[in-house]
Enzyme design. Structure first.
Site, short mmCIF file in Angstrom:
data_model
loop_
_atom_site.label_atom_id
_atom_site.label_comp_id
_atom_site.label_asym_id
_atom_site.label_seq_id
_atom_site.Cartn_x
_atom_site.Cartn_y
_atom_site.Cartn_z
N THR A 108 15.43 0.09 2.34
CA THR A 108 15.25 -0.67 1.09
C THR A 108 14.65 0.24 0.01
OG1 THR A 108 13.11 -1.47 1.89
CG2 THR A 108 14.99 -2.95 2.18
N HIS A 121 20.64 -4.77 -3.54
CA HIS A 121 19.41 -4.23 -4.13
C HIS A 121 18.49 -5.37 -4.62
CE1 HIS A 121 17.67 -0.45 -6.24
NE2 HIS A 121 16.69 -1.32 -5.97
N GLY A 156 3.50 4.41 1.63
CA GLY A 156 2.85 4.17 0.35
C GLY A 156 2.49 2.69 0.26
N ARG A 157 2.55 2.18 -0.97
CA ARG A 157 2.16 0.77 -1.17
C ARG A 157 3.04 -0.16 -0.34
NH1 ARG A 157 1.64 3.08 -6.72
NH2 ARG A 157 3.86 3.35 -6.41
N ILE A 158 4.37 -0.01 -0.45
CA ILE A 158 5.26 -0.96 0.24
C ILE A 158 5.26 -0.66 1.75
CG2 ILE A 158 7.61 -1.89 0.39
CD1 ILE A 158 7.96 -0.96 -2.57
N GLU A 179 25.70 2.27 -6.82
CA GLU A 179 25.47 0.83 -6.99
C GLU A 179 26.10 0.35 -8.28
OE1 GLU A 179 21.30 -0.04 -6.52
OE2 GLU A 179 21.26 0.69 -4.47
N ARG A 218 15.99 3.89 -1.47
CA ARG A 218 17.09 4.30 -2.34
C ARG A 218 18.22 4.82 -1.47
NH1 ARG A 218 14.96 1.76 -5.73
NH2 ARG A 218 14.34 2.37 -7.85
N1 LIG Z 1 14.98 -2.25 -2.79
C1 LIG Z 1 14.22 -2.55 -3.83
O1 LIG Z 1 14.51 -3.47 -4.57
C2 LIG Z 1 12.99 -1.75 -4.09
C3 LIG Z 1 12.93 -0.42 -3.76
N2 LIG Z 1 11.79 0.30 -4.01
C4 LIG Z 1 11.73 1.71 -3.62
O2 LIG Z 1 10.60 1.91 -2.79
C5 LIG Z 1 9.99 3.13 -3.13
C6 LIG Z 1 8.55 3.14 -2.67
O3 LIG Z 1 7.75 2.31 -3.49
P1 LIG Z 1 6.15 2.32 -3.34
O4 LIG Z 1 5.76 2.06 -1.94
O5 LIG Z 1 5.61 1.47 -4.41
O6 LIG Z 1 5.86 3.85 -3.67
P2 LIG Z 1 4.61 4.74 -3.23
O7 LIG Z 1 4.61 5.90 -4.15
O8 LIG Z 1 3.38 3.89 -3.14
O9 LIG Z 1 4.99 5.20 -1.75
C7 LIG Z 1 5.88 6.22 -1.44
C8 LIG Z 1 5.34 6.98 -0.24
O10 LIG Z 1 6.32 7.94 0.15
C9 LIG Z 1 5.65 9.15 0.46
N3 LIG Z 1 6.57 10.28 0.28
C10 LIG Z 1 7.10 10.77 -0.87
N4 LIG Z 1 7.91 11.82 -0.62
C11 LIG Z 1 7.87 12.01 0.71
C12 LIG Z 1 8.48 12.96 1.58
N5 LIG Z 1 9.29 13.91 1.11
N6 LIG Z 1 8.23 12.86 2.90
C13 LIG Z 1 7.40 11.91 3.38
N7 LIG Z 1 6.80 10.98 2.61
C14 LIG Z 1 7.03 11.03 1.28
C15 LIG Z 1 4.48 9.21 -0.52
O11 LIG Z 1 3.47 10.09 -0.05
C16 LIG Z 1 4.04 7.75 -0.54
O12 LIG Z 1 3.08 7.48 0.45
C17 LIG Z 1 10.22 3.24 -4.64
O13 LIG Z 1 10.15 4.57 -5.08
C18 LIG Z 1 11.58 2.64 -4.82
O14 LIG Z 1 12.57 3.65 -4.77
C19 LIG Z 1 10.71 -0.28 -4.59
C20 LIG Z 1 10.74 -1.60 -4.94
C21 LIG Z 1 11.87 -2.45 -4.75
O1 LIG Z 2 14.24 -0.77 -6.73
C1 LIG Z 2 13.43 -1.30 -7.41
C2 LIG Z 2 12.28 -0.65 -7.93
O2 LIG Z 2 11.44 -1.33 -8.53
O3 LIG Z 2 12.20 0.58 -7.78
#
Ligand SMILES: NC(=O)C1=CN([C@@H]2O[C@H](COP(=O)(O)OP(=O)(O)OC[C@H]3O[C@@H](n4cnc5c(N)ncnc54)[C@H](O)[C@@H]3O)[C@@H](O)[C@H]2O)C=CC1
Ligand SMILES: O=CC(=O)O
Length: 328
Positions: free
Chosen positions: A236, A286, A156-158, A267, A238
């Site tokens: 990074t 986190h 996805g985005r990240i 957590e 969940r």
């Molecule tokens: N450690 C931290 O502080 C942070 C953790 N995160 C985590 O990162 C996650 C991702 O963030 P973004 O990239 O913005 O989200 P996003 O929605 O842009 O990307 C998620 C990707 O995972 C794919 N996906 C979903 N379910 C799937 C599955 N069952 N099998 C295969 N692919 C699957 C989606 O198609 C999508 O391309 C967030 O939901 C959050 O939990 C985000 C920000 C900070």
């Molecule tokens: O884990 C952080 C988030 O923005 O999701």
């Protein structure tokens, strides 16, 4: 009459003021103490808007008390802390903060990958503990990053921002995602893979999916057995996506080489957690998104989402899109 909004943690003053201009705000004004459940339960009864963090569990029991609530603005991109189905049934809009934290989280993910591969925390402790008596050929040796293969689960985005960083290190990049990303494949030279093939081929396996019923325990015992004994897993996303018990045994049995974890099933992670005893596990509390600039942007997006919803608009970052527009 101004709508009542409850904020579950201290936020930057200028953003608090922005909300106070149009809302009657009540706030749990603490930096490092989460709002007690009983306070949340009391505040939710009258609140029209809830500004919360991923530390708050917004479950069915809580939502049943929320008879005035119109919007939950989560200051995070992940929203697995919220029962969105129940919120939707009650007509409550749920919003998140995507995009503004993408690059910062990708930076941290790559930093954790590098720290784990090159044993940076362990080496730092080695020096400070007075163990550095000489330079020696195989002392504190790790794994190479450049020219290696990274497998990104969840592009996805990240995930895509992480791929851009990996490209700079001349890595071969495999990805597994719900759907193919043909543009990213072309632009970054990515290769779409099955999950099994990605696990077999990658030197670094990075988890970047949201936490959902489908991704819960997505990586477990049988998956570690497919991985190289020199490979490293980085999570990074969940905690519950990688089964921690199975990860521990894979590390103990030498099925994989190391792990870098920013997230945990529980957590804060309990201090007696077995993964904390292992020198080849790098652990962080986190911290994917906390650069000063990004956290301010996230809070700002969360405030704007709240104000848009309270104003009867469809917020830019609505999660339960099926709800559409509601009127005050
Ligand atoms: N450690 C931290 O502080 C942070 C953790 N995160 C985590 O990162 C996650 C991702 O963030 P973004 O990239 O913005 O989200 P996003 O929605 O842009 O990307 C998620 C990707 O995972 C794919 N996906 C979903 N379910 C799937 C599955 N069952 N099998 C295969 N692919 C699957 C989606 O198609 C999508 O391309 C967030 O939901 C959050 O939990 C985000 C920000 C900070
Ligand atoms: O884990 C952080 C988030 O923005 O999701």
């Amino acid at each position: 009459m101004k709508p009542k909004v409850f904020i579950t943690r201290k936020i930057p003053t200028h953003l608090l003021n922005k909300l106070e201009e149009v809302c009657e705000v009540s706030i749990w004004n603490h930096e490092n103490t989460p709002v007690p459940r009983e306070v949340l339960e009391e505040k939710i009864v009258d609140a029209v808007g809830l500004f919360c963090l991923l530390t708050e569990t917004i479950d069915e029991e809580l939502l049943q008390k929320a008879n005035n609530l119109k919007v939950i603005s989560n200051m995070a991109v992940g929203y697995n802390n919220i029962n969105v189905d129940v919120a939707s049934k009650k007509g409550i809009i749920v919003t998140n903060t995507p995009g503004v934290l993408t690059e910062t989280t990708a930076d941290l993910t790559f930093a954790l990958l590098m720290a784990t591969a090159r044993r940076i925390p362990e080496a730092s402790d080695y020096l400070r503990d007075g163990k550095w008596s000489t330079w020696s050929p195989m002392q504190l040796t790790g794994q190479d990053i450049y020219n290696s293969t990274i497998g990104i689960i969840g592009l996805g985005r990240i995930g895509e921002a992480l791929a851009k960083r990996a490209k700079g290190f001349n890595m071969d990049i495999l990805y597994y995602n719900r759907s193919r990303k043909l543009e990213a494949e072309k632009e970054l030279g990515l290769q779409y893979s099955t999950l099994e093939n990605l696990l077999k081929e990658s030197d670094y396996v990075c988890i970047m999916t949201p936490y959902t019923p489908e991704t819960k325990n997505m990586i477990r015992k049988e998956h570690f057995k497919l991985m190289k004994d020199t490979s490293i897993i980085i999570n990074t996303a969940r905690g519950g996506i990688v089964n921690e018990n199975d990860l521990y045994h894979a590390l103990v049995n030498g099925e994989i080489w190391a792990a870098g974890l920013d997230v945990f099933e529980q957590e804060p992670v309990p201090m007696d957690h077995p993964l904390l005893t292992m020198p080849n596990v790098v652990t962080l509390p986190h911290i994917g998104s906390p650069s000063i600039a990004t956290r301010i942007k996230m809070a700002n997006v969360a405030v704007n989402n709240m104000l848009q919803a309270l104003n009867g608009e469809i917020p830019e970052n609505i999660v339960n899109k099926e709800l559409g527009k509601f009127n005050n």
